[in-house]
Every structure is written in C-alpha cells, then in structure tokens.
Design an enzyme around this catalytic site. Sequence first.
Site, PDB file in Angstrom:
ATOM      1  N   GLN A 158       0.825  -1.205   0.000  1.00 41.98           N
ATOM      2  CA  GLN A 158       0.000   0.000   0.000  1.00 41.98           C
ATOM      3  C   GLN A 158       0.864   1.261   0.000  1.00 41.98           C
ATOM      4  OE1 GLN A 158      -2.677   1.469   3.495  1.00 41.98           O
ATOM      5  NE2 GLN A 158      -3.991   0.487   1.989  1.00 41.98           N
TER       6      GLN A 158
ATOM      7  N   GLU B  44      -4.621   9.760   7.303  1.00 39.58           N
ATOM      8  CA  GLU B  44      -5.853   9.853   6.529  1.00 39.58           C
ATOM      9  C   GLU B  44      -6.945  10.556   7.343  1.00 39.58           C
ATOM     10  OE1 GLU B  44      -8.656   6.559   4.279  1.00 39.58           O
ATOM     11  OE2 GLU B  44      -6.517   6.193   4.542  1.00 39.58           O
TER      12      GLU B  44
ATOM     13  N   ARG C 171      -7.227   3.888  -0.192  1.00 43.18           N
ATOM     14  CA  ARG C 171      -5.897   4.470  -0.384  1.00 43.18           C
ATOM     15  C   ARG C 171      -5.273   4.134  -1.738  1.00 43.18           C
ATOM     16  NH1 ARG C 171      -3.496   3.221   5.687  1.00 43.18           N
ATOM     17  NH2 ARG C 171      -4.701   4.833   6.745  1.00 43.18           N
TER      18      ARG C 171
ATOM     19  N   HIS D 130       3.752   2.311   2.585  1.00 46.64           N
ATOM     20  CA  HIS D 130       3.214   2.405   3.936  1.00 46.64           C
ATOM     21  C   HIS D 130       2.983   1.056   4.610  1.00 46.64           C
ATOM     22  CE1 HIS D 130       1.012   4.143   7.271  1.00 46.64           C
ATOM     23  NE2 HIS D 130      -0.110   3.543   6.930  1.00 46.64           N
TER      24      HIS D 130
ATOM     25  N   ARG E 117      -5.564  -2.626   1.917  1.00 49.97           N
ATOM     26  CA  ARG E 117      -6.114  -2.474   3.269  1.00 49.97           C
ATOM     27  C   ARG E 117      -6.867  -1.155   3.403  1.00 49.97           C
ATOM     28  NH1 ARG E 117      -4.556   0.340   7.629  1.00 49.97           N
ATOM     29  NH2 ARG E 117      -2.391   0.793   7.027  1.00 49.97           N
TER      30      ARG E 117
END
Length: 601
Positions: free
Chosen positions: A245, A260, A291, A358, A402
Amino acid sequence: MSYTKDQISNRKFDVVIVGAGGSGMRASLQLARAGLNVAVLSKVFPTRSHTVAAQGGVSASLGNMSEDNWEYHFYDTVKGSDWLGDQDAIEFMCREAPKVVYDLEHMGMPFDRNPDGTIYQRPFGGHTANFGEKPVQRACAAADRTGHAMLHTLYQANVAARTTFFVEWMALDLIRNEAGDCVGVTALEMETGELYTLQAKTVLLATGGAGRIYQSSTNAFINTGDGLGMAARAGIALQDMEFWQFHPTGVAGAGVLLTEGCRGEGAILLNSNGERFMERYAPTLKDLAPRDFVSRCMGQEILEGRGCGPNKDYIHMKLDHLGADTIHKRLPSVYEIGVNFANVDVTREPIPVVPTIHYQMGGIPTNINGQVVHTVNGEDRPVNGLYAVGECSCVSVHGANRLGTNSLLDLLVFGKAAGDHIIANNKPGTAVQDLPANATDLTLARLNRLENAQSGEYAQDVANDMRAIMQAHAGVFRSQEVMNEGVKKIAELRARVANIGLQDNSKVFNTARIEALEVENLMEAAQATIESAAARQECRGAHLVRDYEHDVTHPTCPLGRNDAEWMKHTLWHSANNSLTYKPVRMKPLTAETVPPKPRTF
C-alpha cells in the site's frame, strides 16, 4: 572471533513472542494474565515499536456518531480488498471489532470523547454506511496519536501482568525439529553480542512489516521484515507479497506520514489548478476513497502535468479551512509534522504530499487463530508451535488493499485470538520439546560468515541499491517489462547480500552486525515482492499494471481485474524461488458472500 555452539546459552519458556508492537503485546497480555511463562523479544523498547506511528484511529462499528453495524464494515473491507480478502477472516475481524476496542477502553486508553462521553469516531477512506452509500464515522480516535495511546496502554497492562520483556534483543532464526514443529528461536542480545537459544512450546511472530525494502517509506528503520526472513529461511511460504500500500499523503521529500484522519476531518486534495480533483475520479466518496485508488489518482494528476510546485511533482493537501482550533484539537501531530518536515503552517497554507510506501498486505500465511499454515494439496495445515499476528502475517483480511484503521484492528483482534488459542491448547505440566541437534547450525553459519568476511560489501550500500530497485520496479504504477527487469536485478542482488562483510567484529552493541542481519531479511521480502508481482498478470487493488488496464465496462476484466484466472493467493517459496497458488475463501462464517463486482466509488 567466531561463534561456537559451546558459547550458546539456553532458556525455556511456555511462549516466546518476537516483537513488542500492538499485536505482540496484545497476545502477551492474554498469555501473561493466564499465568503462562512468556518472553517478549524486541529490537527496541516496546513503546518505540512502529505501532506508535499509527495516527488516525482503529475501526469498529460502535455507531456512536451515526448508524453503523459490522455487516457494513464487512462489506467495505471485502470491497476494499478488491475481493482478494478471505471473507471468513474478514467477518471474524469486523464482528470482534467493538469488543476489542471496549477492552482497550477498559484498560484506560485515552480515546477522544463526544459530549455524551462515548468514544469519538471520524470518517475514514473506504468506510461507508449502507453498503457503499455514503461515508460513515467508524474510526475510534485519540486525536491523531491513536497508535501511541494504544501502545502505551498495552505496555502498562503488560507491566501490571508481569510480562517478561527482552529489550534490544534480535531473533535470528526459527528452530524446527524433524517433524516440522517449531520448538524455539535463536536470538542475539544486542548489548553483549551473546547468542541464545530460547526454547518454547510456542513461538509467536509479531515482527511488523518490511517497508524498508523501498526508498521512500513511512516505515521506521526497524521495519526490516525480520519475521518474514525467519519464516522464509525455515521453509514457510510468504503470501500475497506483491501487494504494497502506498499511503496517499506522505510529506513530499520527507516521506513522513500525514494521517488519513486529515481527510476524515475534512481536508481536501488539490492539483496545480486549485481543483479538488478527487470529485472527478470518485464522485461518491471523493477524497475518502480507499488508499490505493487515491494514490493512483494523485499519480495520474502528476503524470498529466497538474502536479504542484516548481517541478510539478506533488499534490497539495488543504486543511486551513478546518480552522486552527479543530486542527490543534484533532490533528496536533499533523500541525507539528508540517512545521518540522515541510516548513508549512497547515492552519494557514496547504502542505505538499505524495504517495509513499506504507503497509504490506501480504506476509506469513495464517488462519483466524493466528496459527501459521502451509498448504498441502490445496488444504491449509497448521505448523505446530508457530503463530504469526499483525503486519508480518497474512490472514488474509486485507487482500489486495487495506482500508485505513483496519491495521490497528487487525493487531488487536488477531493478537487476542492467537493468545486465546495458545491458552486453550496449552497443557500445563508438559515439557518443552527437545531441540534438534542442528538447532543452531543455520544461525552459526550466518554469523560466522559475517565474522570472516571483513573484505565484503557494506550492508547499507547493498540495502540502498535494493531500495532503489524496488522503488523503480514495483511502484504505484507498474508495467510487465519494468517488473521483469526488477526480477533480474533483485536476483543479481542476492549474490551481493551473500557477500556482505563486517569491518567491526566487536561484540558489544555492534549495530553493523545487526544491520547486516537485517539486510538478509529485507532480501527475502524484496524477492518475494518482485517475483509475485511480475507473475500476477492483472490489475487488483494496490497492484496496477499498465499492460492489463481496461475500463469498467470490459466484459471479462473490468478495471483490469481478471477474476477467472487471478482470484487466488500467491505463495512464494524462498528455497527454490518458486510460486504456487491457493484459492481465496469466499464463504463467510455466517453472513452472505459478497459477490465480486467492479470497484467504483
């Protein structure tokens, strides 16, 4: 001086946990409260573990701010995973969510509060009400320091339960006997350089991710995929490692995470024209789309020449319209990060952001009890004595992408579940299994090769080349040709990893030795990633390959996703650098299956 068998000390425990982040400490808490003899190893002081960097919140359908239930959460997580998540595990996680959050509240975690005293919740990307109809407030937050609050709460609870911590110890290899059972680990005490075998009925890996295989990362320097390396060397496959991600909002040039939660509180992304461009890409969820989707939209704006700054290479995130009071109350760390890393006062001006690596969705394959599994004839069978939880594991609840705040939830739910399962299967009075005669052979060979290779390469030179390759060949946008080149380059790099040398052979807190050992673990994660990515010939979640892109109306591969051929989990095997596959579990525990459909927002 070489390491020898007669220098190795041995200690025995009921359970050895490798890693003292959120998942490791949630498991250790269950075990210590049940009276088991638990050892928790950590390379850093427990409250320095990377869970401390989580900002935005932990997801649970408490319904404190608006109508919500676990079925909405379940649907969002399946859709967010791009239908690669196992629906039984996802249901289990979403149903358990309120319980584990209330557990933390009862331990004293300082969540933000609503006027009526209930836990404050904010909207977060991909989380919706009524099966995708509109954003919902589901992220239980402690300002923008939720991971910090959680880690300190768990550490204090573990201290009260008298958990034994081995701080600044590094686990090196798993010990498996002839039957394949895990009977302990080898470990290095960093302070003295002494080598130990820690014998146990059960070993639980909670070592976090391997985000340091990339050049630009929100991950701490300790995130070197140690559990992944240990598992791969012990003959355990790594699952779905092609899915990484990219968080949309890393500070441009610094890579530091901006939660976020900024967009949850109402921040917006702007291009060089001052346009809120996410309205074009995701008319319903806008800036709160998942994301992977937001990162690609940002990348597309930059590629098409609408980036900001003199080089048009970043996007602006605007928060000043929220007001200074809201920012200082709900996003205090974001304000500090803006000042310290971007020289920007976010209460007055926008901050430059770019997508930054990330989180790894893949990892060590496990079941919902946290047991590590290996696949035999299409069937998952537990490896006796071995568990994995947290980011190093792959249950798989995150699939190909995710949702924000599901990582802290994953830690809590499966950390507790693994602890409960170990307790239920612990037989008091039974002896720890004997160590095999070759228990320390692999570890001694690795350490002594470093000791005797004073003329080899410097570990960080090799690691930096690895990171440059991964950044260039497995980024936000991928192509088959570029990934194939990456496969060759990483394969060539493996030979250089074997040629790393140590110029300093001292034992006391020799960080060069630790870094060299970490690079071996990074190598396993990097090769698993690039091999798995190059083989997956479709677009799914965080894995977007330009060669296989299609529009949403394509009859067999909408948005490039090829369910007929690729709705399956990848398994990478280190010993012979090969891939096998296993099916996605589409049947939930009690709910109706969420059937695949094009992923639009």
